[in-house]
Write a protein that holds these residues in place. Structure first.
Motif, mmCIF file in Angstrom:
data_model
loop_
_atom_site.group_PDB
_atom_site.id
_atom_site.type_symbol
_atom_site.label_atom_id
_atom_site.label_comp_id
_atom_site.label_asym_id
_atom_site.label_seq_id
_atom_site.Cartn_x
_atom_site.Cartn_y
_atom_site.Cartn_z
ATOM 1 N N THR A 142 0.551 5.463 0.606
ATOM 2 C CA THR A 142 -0.229 6.617 1.065
ATOM 3 C C THR A 142 0.595 7.877 0.845
ATOM 4 O O THR A 142 1.751 7.950 1.262
ATOM 5 C CB THR A 142 -0.592 6.497 2.560
ATOM 6 O OG1 THR A 142 -1.382 5.327 2.770
ATOM 7 C CG2 THR A 142 -1.394 7.722 3.013
ATOM 8 N N THR A 190 -6.978 -0.597 -5.824
ATOM 9 C CA THR A 190 -7.844 0.467 -5.326
ATOM 10 C C THR A 190 -7.097 1.790 -5.364
ATOM 11 O O THR A 190 -5.943 1.859 -4.931
ATOM 12 C CB THR A 190 -8.298 0.190 -3.873
ATOM 13 O OG1 THR A 190 -9.006 -1.050 -3.827
ATOM 14 C CG2 THR A 190 -9.207 1.302 -3.368
ATOM 15 N N ASP A 224 -7.642 5.532 -3.910
ATOM 16 C CA ASP A 224 -8.423 6.378 -3.000
ATOM 17 C C ASP A 224 -7.953 7.810 -3.212
ATOM 18 O O ASP A 224 -6.937 8.236 -2.660
ATOM 19 C CB ASP A 224 -8.201 5.920 -1.562
ATOM 20 C CG ASP A 224 -9.134 6.609 -0.571
ATOM 21 O OD1 ASP A 224 -9.753 7.623 -0.952
ATOM 22 O OD2 ASP A 224 -9.235 6.140 0.578
ATOM 23 N N GLN A 225 -8.681 8.540 -4.035
ATOM 24 C CA GLN A 225 -8.247 9.869 -4.445
ATOM 25 C C GLN A 225 -8.965 10.937 -3.639
ATOM 26 O O GLN A 225 -10.071 11.358 -3.939
ATOM 27 C CB GLN A 225 -8.466 10.048 -5.953
ATOM 28 C CG GLN A 225 -8.414 11.442 -6.528
ATOM 29 C CD GLN A 225 -7.241 12.317 -6.067
ATOM 30 O OE1 GLN A 225 -6.405 11.942 -5.271
ATOM 31 N NE2 GLN A 225 -7.227 13.528 -6.557
ATOM 32 N N LYS A 254 -3.313 5.667 -2.096
ATOM 33 C CA LYS A 254 -4.188 6.667 -1.469
ATOM 34 C C LYS A 254 -3.529 8.036 -1.471
ATOM 35 O O LYS A 254 -2.359 8.182 -1.104
ATOM 36 C CB LYS A 254 -4.505 6.256 -0.020
ATOM 37 C CG LYS A 254 -5.397 7.232 0.718
ATOM 38 C CD LYS A 254 -5.705 6.742 2.132
ATOM 39 C CE LYS A 254 -6.629 7.697 2.875
ATOM 40 N NZ LYS A 254 -6.936 7.198 4.249
ATOM 41 N N ASP A 311 0.824 -1.204 0.000
ATOM 42 C CA ASP A 311 0.000 0.000 0.000
ATOM 43 C C ASP A 311 0.866 1.265 0.000
ATOM 44 O O ASP A 311 1.912 1.322 0.652
ATOM 45 C CB ASP A 311 -0.917 0.011 1.221
ATOM 46 C CG ASP A 311 -1.990 -1.067 1.145
ATOM 47 O OD1 ASP A 311 -2.254 -1.559 0.027
ATOM 48 O OD2 ASP A 311 -2.550 -1.424 2.198
ATOM 49 N N THR A 333 -4.202 11.948 0.051
ATOM 50 C CA THR A 333 -5.010 12.631 1.054
ATOM 51 C C THR A 333 -4.352 13.941 1.468
ATOM 52 O O THR A 333 -3.193 14.199 1.141
ATOM 53 C CB THR A 333 -5.215 11.720 2.298
ATOM 54 O OG1 THR A 333 -6.112 12.339 3.212
ATOM 55 C CG2 THR A 333 -3.894 11.425 2.986
ATOM 56 N N THR A 381 -3.451 -0.767 -2.599
ATOM 57 C CA THR A 381 -4.145 0.527 -2.579
ATOM 58 C C THR A 381 -3.157 1.678 -2.688
ATOM 59 O O THR A 381 -2.124 1.697 -2.007
ATOM 60 C CB THR A 381 -4.959 0.682 -1.274
ATOM 61 O OG1 THR A 381 -5.976 -0.319 -1.223
ATOM 62 C CG2 THR A 381 -5.611 2.062 -1.206
#
Length: 199
Positions: free
Chosen positions: A123, A171, A173-174, A147, A121, A149, A145
Motif C-alpha cells: 500500500t 490486483t 488498486d489505482q 494499492k 500486499d 491511495t 495487491t
C-alpha cells in the motif's frame, strides 16, 4: 538487512537502508520514520546485482511500515518474509490515521532496469508516485495487491522525463497519482481497480 525483532528506527533528517534484500523474521514489524527514507541498494549497478545476488522475494508474516515525507526506492530491493509493506507520510501526534507522503520516487541510478520484488500486499499512500529521469522501474508482486491511495493531482509535476514504470500484480488498486513524464506506465494484473486516480 534482517529485522530479527519488532523495532522502530527513527532519524531527524534522513534514513537509508542500502541493501539488496530486506528480511523480517517470523511476525516481526519494522517501522522506519524520517523525513526522507531511502531503500534499496545504491552502491552498484542494478545489472551487477542481478549477477551477484539471487535473493528472491518470499512471503511470510513480517510487516514493514515506512513513514516519511518522501520515500525513495533505488535500484533493486527484494522483500523476504514480509506480507505487508505500507508506505505513508509522517505520523501526526495524537492521531493513528495514516497520512500521505508528499512523494515516492522510483530510481535506477545507472539507467539499467530496477525493481521492487515482493510476495505480500503493498500500500502506497502518497500525493504522487513517479519515476526519476530515464529510470526503468518495475514493481513485481505476483499473487498480491498493489494499492495506491491519497493522491493529489494538484501537486507540481516532478522534474523528471523519460522514465518507465511497470507494475505486475494480481490486483492493482489505482486510486493515487502515478507519473512518468514523457515516459510510459504499464499496469499488468488480473484485476485493475480505478478509483479517483490520475496517471
Amino acid at each position: 538487512i534482517v529485522a530479527g525483532q519488532t523495532a522502530t528506527i527513527s532519524a531527524g533528517r534522513s534514513l537509508t537502508l542500502s541493501s539488496r534484500a530486506l528480511y523480517a523474521d517470523a511476525s516481526q514489524a519494522l517501522t522506519l520514520v524520517a523525513p526522507l527514507v531511502t531503500l534499496g541498494n545504491s552502491l552498484a549497478s542494478a545489472a551487477d546485482h542481478g549477477q551477484l545476488f539471487n535473493e528472491a522475494a518470499t512471503s511470510g508474516q513480517g510487516t514493514v511500515t515506512v513513514q516519511a515525507l518522501k520515500t525513495e526506492f533505488n535500484n533493486l530491493l527484494s522483500l523476504q518474509g514480509i506480507n505487508k509493506l505500507d508506505v505513508q507520510g509522517m505520523p501526526v501526534a495524537g492521531s493513528s490515521t495514516p497520512t500521505a507522503a508528499l512523494a515516492v520516487a522510483l530510481r535506477s541510478t545507472d539507467g539499467n532496469a530496477a525493481s521492487l520484488d515482493a510476495q505480500g500486499d503493498i500500500t502506497v499512500r502518497a500525493a504522487q508516485v513517479y519515476t526519476e529521469s530515464d529510470s526503468n522501474y518495475t514493481i513485481n508482486d505476483a499473487g498480491h495487491t498493489v494499492k495506491f491511495t491519497q493522491g493529489d493531482a494538484s501537486l507540481a509535476k516532478p522534474l523528471s522525463a523519460g522514465g518507465q514504470l511497470t507494475i505486475n500484480a494480481q490486483t492493482i488498486d489505482q486510486g493515487g497519482v502515478l507519473r512518468a513524464p514523457f515516459g510510459r506506465i504499464t499496469l499488468n494484473a488480473d484485476t485493475i481497480k480505478i478509483g479517483r486516480a490520475h496517471v
